[in-house]
Design a protein around this motif. Structure first.
Motif, PDB file in Angstrom:
ATOM      1  N   TYR A 213     -44.218  61.321 153.868  1.00 29.50           N
ATOM      2  CA  TYR A 213     -44.378  60.263 154.769  1.00 29.50           C
ATOM      3  C   TYR A 213     -44.271  60.640 156.349  1.00 29.50           C
ATOM      4  N   ILE A 214     -45.323  60.630 157.021  1.00 25.10           N
ATOM      5  CA  ILE A 214     -45.352  60.881 158.488  1.00 25.10           C
ATOM      6  C   ILE A 214     -44.469  60.232 159.453  1.00 25.10           C
ATOM      7  N   ALA A 215     -43.464  60.565 159.963  1.00 29.45           N
ATOM      8  CA  ALA A 215     -42.538  59.731 160.660  1.00 29.45           C
ATOM      9  C   ALA A 215     -43.462  59.039 161.943  1.00 29.45           C
ATOM     10  N   GLY A 216     -43.039  57.668 162.010  1.00 28.55           N
ATOM     11  CA  GLY A 216     -43.703  56.898 163.193  1.00 28.55           C
ATOM     12  C   GLY A 216     -44.886  56.276 162.973  1.00 28.55           C
ATOM     13  N   LEU A 217     -45.613  56.611 161.664  1.00 22.59           N
ATOM     14  CA  LEU A 217     -46.732  56.045 161.592  1.00 22.59           C
ATOM     15  C   LEU A 217     -46.638  54.871 160.748  1.00 22.59           C
ATOM     16  N   PRO A 218     -47.739  53.728 160.666  1.00 22.26           N
ATOM     17  CA  PRO A 218     -47.739  52.932 159.665  1.00 22.26           C
ATOM     18  C   PRO A 218     -47.959  53.574 158.197  1.00 22.26           C
ATOM     19  N   LEU A 219     -47.563  53.162 157.156  1.00 14.66           N
ATOM     20  CA  LEU A 219     -47.558  53.665 155.808  1.00 14.66           C
ATOM     21  C   LEU A 219     -49.101  54.060 155.388  1.00 14.66           C
ATOM     22  N   ALA A 220     -49.818  52.931 155.817  1.00 14.06           N
ATOM     23  CA  ALA A 220     -51.273  53.313 155.516  1.00 14.06           C
ATOM     24  C   ALA A 220     -51.840  54.388 156.289  1.00 14.06           C
ATOM     25  N   GLU A 221     -51.579  54.412 157.360  1.00 11.94           N
ATOM     26  CA  GLU A 221     -51.974  55.515 158.335  1.00 11.94           C
ATOM     27  C   GLU A 221     -51.353  57.039 157.706  1.00 11.94           C
ATOM     28  N   SER A 222     -50.281  57.069 157.527  1.00 13.54           N
ATOM     29  CA  SER A 222     -49.672  58.046 157.111  1.00 13.54           C
ATOM     30  C   SER A 222     -50.378  58.596 155.727  1.00 13.54           C
ATOM     31  N   GLU A 223     -50.495  57.774 154.937  1.00 15.50           N
ATOM     32  CA  GLU A 223     -51.132  58.027 153.662  1.00 15.50           C
ATOM     33  C   GLU A 223     -52.659  58.741 153.600  1.00 15.50           C
ATOM     34  N   ARG A 224     -53.383  58.152 154.570  1.00 14.96           N
ATOM     35  CA  ARG A 224     -54.689  58.596 154.856  1.00 14.96           C
ATOM     36  C   ARG A 224     -54.673  60.001 155.315  1.00 14.96           C
ATOM     37  N   LEU A 225     -53.848  60.170 156.420  1.00 19.26           N
ATOM     38  CA  LEU A 225     -53.599  61.407 157.146  1.00 19.26           C
ATOM     39  C   LEU A 225     -53.256  62.540 155.980  1.00 19.26           C
ATOM     40  N   LEU A 226     -52.071  62.182 155.521  1.00 14.05           N
ATOM     41  CA  LEU A 226     -51.708  63.186 154.305  1.00 14.05           C
ATOM     42  C   LEU A 226     -52.582  63.525 153.261  1.00 14.05           C
ATOM     43  N   ASP A 227     -53.278  62.494 152.733  1.00 10.49           N
ATOM     44  CA  ASP A 227     -54.547  62.817 152.017  1.00 10.49           C
ATOM     45  C   ASP A 227     -55.209  63.856 152.470  1.00 10.49           C
ATOM     46  N   GLU A 228     -55.692  63.684 153.742  1.00 12.55           N
ATOM     47  CA  GLU A 228     -56.838  64.666 154.380  1.00 12.55           C
ATOM     48  C   GLU A 228     -56.003  66.030 154.447  1.00 12.55           C
ATOM     49  N   ILE A 229     -54.929  65.922 154.811  1.00 13.42           N
ATOM     50  CA  ILE A 229     -54.338  67.453 154.959  1.00 13.42           C
ATOM     51  C   ILE A 229     -54.305  68.051 153.619  1.00 13.42           C
ATOM     52  N   TRP A 230     -53.812  67.458 152.638  1.00 12.41           N
ATOM     53  CA  TRP A 230     -53.642  67.956 151.411  1.00 12.41           C
ATOM     54  C   TRP A 230     -54.805  68.358 150.646  1.00 12.41           C
ATOM     55  N   ALA A 231     -55.994  67.623 150.981  1.00 11.88           N
ATOM     56  CA  ALA A 231     -57.287  67.986 150.401  1.00 11.88           C
ATOM     57  C   ALA A 231     -57.711  69.264 150.864  1.00 11.88           C
ATOM     58  N   HIS A 232     -57.303  69.526 152.322  1.00  7.68           N
ATOM     59  CA  HIS A 232     -58.029  70.630 153.069  1.00  7.68           C
ATOM     60  C   HIS A 232     -57.049  71.861 152.598  1.00  7.68           C
TER      61      HIS A 232
END
Length: 292
Positions: A213-232
């Motif tokens: 979980y990216i601290a301070g972000l709404p959960l849905a936004e954290s999930e999208r951003l983490l998915d993008e980072i992990w895929a890369h």
């Protein structure tokens, strides 16, 4: 023999020859250490060792982190409480004799849920299945260097909560309750971008995807951003796959790589002994140490 090394691929890993870990000298260790810091993963084939010799080499890297010995078959090597067993073997009574079984272990960084995570991990192969059980590594410095500029700008200054609920085999750690809520699950915050403590090299530090979980972000936004980072970060050009042979010793930098394991047949056996080196500080980014 003269120590020689060959890069495994352009971004990660080196295979080292001319090293006998059983009799490694201080000067040879310094050479090996320099190669490891440059390539992040070292593969040393055909090592003829006993547990005392494996532990001796491990201690040259720093203080050992004892195995947690809690749940999911985590056991120390008999007579060596600071080493532990990774195996799918069971006793005659059906008790696991080692950790992680025969299933897949997803991308992760060892024990990143701790405030001061280990800096290195090492495996020594004793027994292998006929197929499967390969270990793959991903280069986090290369992942950071190759991030799209807009994504790099987006993650600057952000931190990930590294979940402590589950281990890399998906088992709930002893004393914790199952949780699938990344916002409220037990964990520790670490910056997404850190620097390697000795070299200053900037690197991503991701841990494991489940319950991140990216601290301070709404959960849905954290999930999208983490998915993008992990895929890369886990794209094939940034990874290497190690196909084990008996006698292999593989050492990796736990702050600059992630790793995963393929599943293998349940009726075949895979046994490795493992050591882990304690960290000395919490992961952080120090621009003044940034490598040239």
């Amino acid at each position: 023999m003269t120590i020689r090394h060959s890069p495994i691929n352009p971004v990660l890993g080196a295979e080292v020859e001319g090293v006998d870990l059983a009799t490694l000298s201080a000067d040879e260790f310094r050479q090996l250490h320099r190669i490891w810091k440059q390539y992040h993963v070292l593969v040393l084939r055909n090592q003829q060792l006993d547990n005392a010799q494996f532990e001796r080499f491990s201690r040259m890297l720093g203080e050992l982190d004892p195995p947690p010995n809690q749940g999911a078959g985590r056991k120390s090597v008999p007579g060596h409480p600071d080493l532990y067993v990774v195996s799918n073997r069971k006793s005659a009574q059906g008790e696991p004799l080692g950790a992680l079984g025969d299933g897949e272990a997803q991308w992760h960084t060892d024990m990143s849920y701790q405030a001061v995570p280990p800096i290195a991990s090492m495996l020594w192969a004793l027994e292998l299945p006929e197929s499967g059980g390969d270990t793959s590594f991903a280069s986090m410095p290369a992942a950071l260097r190759s991030l799209p500029p807009e994504l790099a700008a987006r993650i600057a200054g952000l931190s990930i909560k590294h979940d402590g609920t589950y281990d890399s085999g998906g088992n709930v750690r002893e004393g914790l309750a199952p949780s699938n809520d990344p916002v409220t699950s037990v964990g520790t915050l670490h910056p997404i971008v850190i620097s390697e403590p000795e070299t200053g090299e900037p690197t991503l530090y991701l841990g494991r995807r489940r319950n991140a979980y990216i601290a301070g972000l709404p959960l849905a936004e954290s999930e999208r951003l983490l998915d993008e980072i992990w895929a890369h970060a886990t794209a094939e050009p940034l990874t290497l796959r190690h196909r084990w042979r008996v006698g292999d010793v593989v050492l990796w930098n736990n702050l600059t790589t992630m790793h995963r394991r393929d599943a293998f047949p349940a009726d075949q056996f895979r046994t490795l002994h493992r050591s882990q080196i304690k960290g000395t500080r919490a992961p952080r980014f120090e621009p003044s140490q940034e490598a040239a």
